[in-house]
Design an enzyme around this catalytic site. Structure first.
Site, PDB file in Angstrom:
ATOM      1  N   THR A  11      -2.556  55.610  20.464  1.00 38.90           N
ATOM      2  CA  THR A  11      -2.804  55.405  21.906  1.00 38.90           C
ATOM      3  C   THR A  11      -3.717  54.209  22.138  1.00 38.90           C
ATOM      4  OG1 THR A  11      -4.662  56.955  21.861  1.00 38.90           O
ATOM      5  CG2 THR A  11      -2.518  57.844  22.537  1.00 38.90           C
TER       6      THR A  11
ATOM      7  N   ASP B 174      -4.395  56.653   9.547  1.00 36.47           N
ATOM      8  CA  ASP B 174      -4.521  57.918  10.254  1.00 36.47           C
ATOM      9  C   ASP B 174      -5.702  58.693   9.656  1.00 36.47           C
ATOM     10  OD1 ASP B 174      -2.379  59.729  12.051  1.00 36.47           O
ATOM     11  OD2 ASP B 174      -3.850  60.881  10.876  1.00 36.47           O
TER      12      ASP B 174
ATOM     13  N   ASN C  67      -3.714  67.187  15.807  1.00 36.45           N
ATOM     14  CA  ASN C  67      -4.489  65.946  15.676  1.00 36.45           C
ATOM     15  C   ASN C  67      -5.998  66.190  15.715  1.00 36.45           C
ATOM     16  OD1 ASN C  67      -4.424  63.162  15.208  1.00 36.45           O
ATOM     17  ND2 ASN C  67      -4.683  62.695  17.379  1.00 36.45           N
TER      18      ASN C  67
ATOM     19  N   TYR D 257      -7.228  71.138  24.926  1.00 44.35           N
ATOM     20  CA  TYR D 257      -8.027  69.961  24.564  1.00 44.35           C
ATOM     21  C   TYR D 257      -9.496  70.363  24.357  1.00 44.35           C
ATOM     22  CZ  TYR D 257     -10.741  65.711  25.441  1.00 44.35           C
ATOM     23  OH  TYR D 257     -11.669  64.691  25.374  1.00 44.35           O
TER      24      TYR D 257
ATOM     25  N   ASN E  56     -16.930  62.101  32.663  1.00 42.14           N
ATOM     26  CA  ASN E  56     -15.752  61.229  32.813  1.00 42.14           C
ATOM     27  C   ASN E  56     -16.083  59.769  32.503  1.00 42.14           C
ATOM     28  OD1 ASN E  56     -14.866  63.687  34.134  1.00 42.14           O
ATOM     29  ND2 ASN E  56     -13.148  62.446  34.821  1.00 42.14           N
TER      30      ASN E  56
ATOM     31  N   HIS F 277      -5.718  58.671  34.060  1.00 48.15           N
ATOM     32  CA  HIS F 277      -7.102  58.713  34.535  1.00 48.15           C
ATOM     33  C   HIS F 277      -7.186  58.203  35.973  1.00 48.15           C
ATOM     34  CE1 HIS F 277      -7.568  59.310  30.250  1.00 48.15           C
ATOM     35  NE2 HIS F 277      -8.812  59.709  30.449  1.00 48.15           N
TER      36      HIS F 277
ATOM     37  N   ARG G  85      -4.308  71.020  39.209  1.00 46.96           N
ATOM     38  CA  ARG G  85      -3.637  71.106  37.903  1.00 46.96           C
ATOM     39  C   ARG G  85      -4.181  72.278  37.104  1.00 46.96           C
ATOM     40  NH1 ARG G  85      -4.389  65.074  35.672  1.00 46.96           N
ATOM     41  NH2 ARG G  85      -6.485  65.643  36.307  1.00 46.96           N
TER      42      ARG G  85
ATOM     43  N   ASP H  57      -7.927  72.531  35.033  1.00 45.85           N
ATOM     44  CA  ASP H  57      -8.759  71.498  35.649  1.00 45.85           C
ATOM     45  C   ASP H  57      -9.844  72.139  36.528  1.00 45.85           C
ATOM     46  OD1 ASP H  57      -9.102  68.815  35.762  1.00 45.85           O
ATOM     47  OD2 ASP H  57      -7.524  68.424  37.229  1.00 45.85           O
TER      48      ASP H  57
HETATM   49  N1  LIG Z   1     -12.060  59.032  28.315  1.00 47.38           N
HETATM   50  C1  LIG Z   1     -12.854  60.056  28.662  1.00 47.38           C
HETATM   51  O1  LIG Z   1     -13.196  60.220  29.850  1.00 47.38           O
HETATM   52  C2  LIG Z   1     -13.384  60.992  27.624  1.00 47.38           C
HETATM   53  C3  LIG Z   1     -14.206  62.059  28.040  1.00 47.38           C
HETATM   54  C4  LIG Z   1     -14.701  62.933  27.080  1.00 47.38           C
HETATM   55  C5  LIG Z   1     -14.406  62.740  25.741  1.00 47.38           C
HETATM   56  N2  LIG Z   1     -13.584  61.712  25.370  1.00 47.38           N
HETATM   57  C6  LIG Z   1     -13.279  61.564  23.944  1.00 47.38           C
HETATM   58  O2  LIG Z   1     -13.559  60.222  23.574  1.00 47.38           O
HETATM   59  C7  LIG Z   1     -12.665  59.806  22.545  1.00 47.38           C
HETATM   60  C8  LIG Z   1     -11.982  58.513  22.964  1.00 47.38           C
HETATM   61  O3  LIG Z   1     -11.254  58.739  24.169  1.00 47.38           O
HETATM   62  P1  LIG Z   1     -10.515  57.528  24.887  1.00 47.38           P
HETATM   63  O4  LIG Z   1     -10.454  57.827  26.326  1.00 47.38           O
HETATM   64  O5  LIG Z   1     -11.103  56.245  24.415  1.00 47.38           O
HETATM   65  O6  LIG Z   1      -9.038  57.715  24.321  1.00 47.38           O
HETATM   66  P2  LIG Z   1      -8.054  56.628  23.649  1.00 47.38           P
HETATM   67  O7  LIG Z   1      -6.747  57.301  23.540  1.00 47.38           O
HETATM   68  O8  LIG Z   1      -8.146  55.341  24.389  1.00 47.38           O
HETATM   69  O9  LIG Z   1      -8.694  56.420  22.213  1.00 47.38           O
HETATM   70  C9  LIG Z   1      -8.403  57.257  21.108  1.00 47.38           C
HETATM   71  C10 LIG Z   1      -8.177  56.350  19.910  1.00 47.38           C
HETATM   72  O10 LIG Z   1      -7.989  57.159  18.746  1.00 47.38           O
HETATM   73  C11 LIG Z   1      -6.841  56.681  18.031  1.00 47.38           C
HETATM   74  N3  LIG Z   1      -6.293  57.845  17.301  1.00 47.38           N
HETATM   75  C12 LIG Z   1      -5.810  59.004  17.838  1.00 47.38           C
HETATM   76  N4  LIG Z   1      -5.423  59.828  16.858  1.00 47.38           N
HETATM   77  C13 LIG Z   1      -5.663  59.190  15.685  1.00 47.38           C
HETATM   78  C14 LIG Z   1      -5.475  59.554  14.321  1.00 47.38           C
HETATM   79  N5  LIG Z   1      -4.926  60.715  13.967  1.00 47.38           N
HETATM   80  N6  LIG Z   1      -5.848  58.665  13.369  1.00 47.38           N
HETATM   81  C15 LIG Z   1      -6.394  57.467  13.711  1.00 47.38           C
HETATM   82  N7  LIG Z   1      -6.591  57.073  14.981  1.00 47.38           N
HETATM   83  C16 LIG Z   1      -6.229  57.940  15.956  1.00 47.38           C
HETATM   84  C17 LIG Z   1      -5.921  56.121  19.087  1.00 47.38           C
HETATM   85  O11 LIG Z   1      -4.984  55.177  18.602  1.00 47.38           O
HETATM   86  C18 LIG Z   1      -6.928  55.483  20.050  1.00 47.38           C
HETATM   87  O12 LIG Z   1      -7.237  54.157  19.682  1.00 47.38           O
HETATM   88  C19 LIG Z   1     -11.684  60.970  22.319  1.00 47.38           C
HETATM   89  O13 LIG Z   1     -12.146  61.707  21.229  1.00 47.38           O
HETATM   90  C20 LIG Z   1     -11.819  61.771  23.612  1.00 47.38           C
HETATM   91  O14 LIG Z   1     -11.526  63.121  23.395  1.00 47.38           O
HETATM   92  C21 LIG Z   1     -13.065  60.832  26.279  1.00 47.38           C
END
Ligand SMILES: NC(=O)c1ccc[n+]([C@@H]2O[C@H](COP(=O)([O-])OP(=O)(O)OC[C@H]3O[C@@H](n4cnc5c(N)ncnc54)[C@H](O)[C@@H]3O)[C@@H](O)[C@H]2O)c1
Length: 323
Positions: free
Chosen positions: A35, A50, A89, A138, A167, A186, A279, A282
């Site tokens: 992603t 990975d 994952n 999640y 967030n 988002h 949703r 949520d």
């Molecule tokens: N965005 C938010 O508001 C938010 C809030 C709370 C927690 N988080 C946590 O922060 C972290 C980052 O979120 P984000 O919004 O940047 O998401 P994102 O999807 O932009 O980033 C996730 C990254 O992890 C990589 N990835 C996923 N599975 C993988 C695997 N098995 N091996 C290697 N790489 C892998 C993806 O390619 C991506 O670059 C996540 O753990 C998410 O749960 C995000």
């Protein structure tokens, strides 16, 4: 310190990478680009891999002082529709990652946890002592992994900080990187795309909830403030701080209606939107008590809602002009 950043090609991870480098640390990004985006890692060492690939990971961990673990599947709605993906994952692959870590001398870990570990709060603001009762898969996976870290902390000398973000929002000030999820789910990018006409009108989930204006309330925290907290957490661990979980938020709840009206006031644009049913999975209101992070890390969010929206808008316009 040398830090392996899993998920460093994603939204939050790529901003944390910049804060780490600014703080004088060396980083190596480890990401499978599922992603994330390669260009978010431009200029930084990237190992494509990975987290479930133990051999590759053990090699990447050579000489590292710490791991920052951002890599995960991170869409609440998708986790409700496809929980298997999330348990695979965020739990199974993450456990394999921990096996690899524990086979090396690396014992410091910073983990991207989430306010989704609390579920629907019984009291506000949410403190770290609030009951943890996730209402979507999640949040369940993130809470489970926190418990894994706690167990390995007790049994294997791991030191961890789990950061429960509220967030994440906004973009780096220079506009070079920002939020880019595919598909985008988002609210802030969707709102801006609706205003630009590059996406359909915004669907606001829930218009007559039990909140002052009927819309959902969230705590939006600037992604560079999150990055700064990671640097502080790393320093905390390096100084021998004990394992801990803590909230990262601003402490201010913002409703969707307020989000839209603030954006419209700032930019002079109109956000076409309509209301849809809430949703599944949520909660209507989430905002943090972030005082523990201030006490323990000396960290506090410094950027307000206007700064978040202005930085996100700069980024969104740039990325749209390139599409
Ligand atoms: N965005 C938010 O508001 C938010 C809030 C709370 C927690 N988080 C946590 O922060 C972290 C980052 O979120 P984000 O919004 O940047 O998401 P994102 O999807 O932009 O980033 C996730 C990254 O992890 C990589 N990835 C996923 N599975 C993988 C695997 N098995 N091996 C290697 N790489 C892998 C993806 O390619 C991506 O670059 C996540 O753990 C998410 O749960 C995000």
């Amino acid at each position: 310190m040398r830090v392996l950043v899993t998920g460093g090609s994603g939204y939050v991870g790529s901003h944390a990478v910049r804060e780490l480098v600014r703080g004088g640390h060396d980083v190596v990004i480890y990401d499978n680009l599922s992603t994330g985006h390669r260009f978010l890692s431009d200029g930084y060492p990237l190992i494509e891999g990975d987290i479930a690939d133990g051999d590759r990971l053990r090699e990447a961990l050579q000489g590292m002082d710490a791991v920052m673990h951002f890599a995960a599947s991170a869409y609440v709605g998708e986790s409700v529709a496809n929980p298997r993906k999330y348990f695979h994952n965020n739990v199974e692959s993450a456990l394999k990652m921990m096996d690899a870590v524990l086979e090396t001398p690396v014992r410091r870990m910073i983990f991207s946890s989430t306010c989704a570990t609390y579920g629907t709060p019984r009291q506000l603001p949410i403190t770290e002592d609030s009951p943890k009762d996730p209402i979507n898969p999640y949040g369940a996976t993130k809470l489970f992994f926190e418990r894994v870290l706690a167990a390995y902390s007790a049994s294997a000398g791991l030191q961890f900080v789990a950061l429960r973000y509220f967030n994440a929002a906004g973009a780096i000030a220079d506009g070079s990187i920002g939020e880019l999820h595919t598909p985008e789910t988002h609210i802030i990018p969707l709102m801006m795309k609706a205003a630009l006409g590059s996406a359909p009108p915004l669907s606001v989930f829930g218009g007559d909830l039990e909140t002052p204006d009927g819309s959902c309330i969230r705590d939006y925290i600037h992604v560079s403030d999150l990055g700064a907290a990671h640097v502080k957490a790393l320093e905390y661990l390096a100084n021998g701080g004990p394992s801990i979980s803590m909230n990262l938020g601003t402490g201010r709840g913002v409703s969707i209606r307020e989000l839209i009206s603030t954006f419209e006031r700032l930019t002079g644009r109109t956000v076409p939107h309509s209301y849809a049913p809430p949703r599944a999975g949520d909660p209507p209101v989430l905002y943090a008590d972030a005082s523990l992070a201030e006490r323990v890390l000396g960290w506090k969010a410094t950027r307000d809602l206007e700064t978040i929206l202005a930085s996100a808008w700069k980024w969104q316009q740039k990325i749209e002009s390139q599409m």
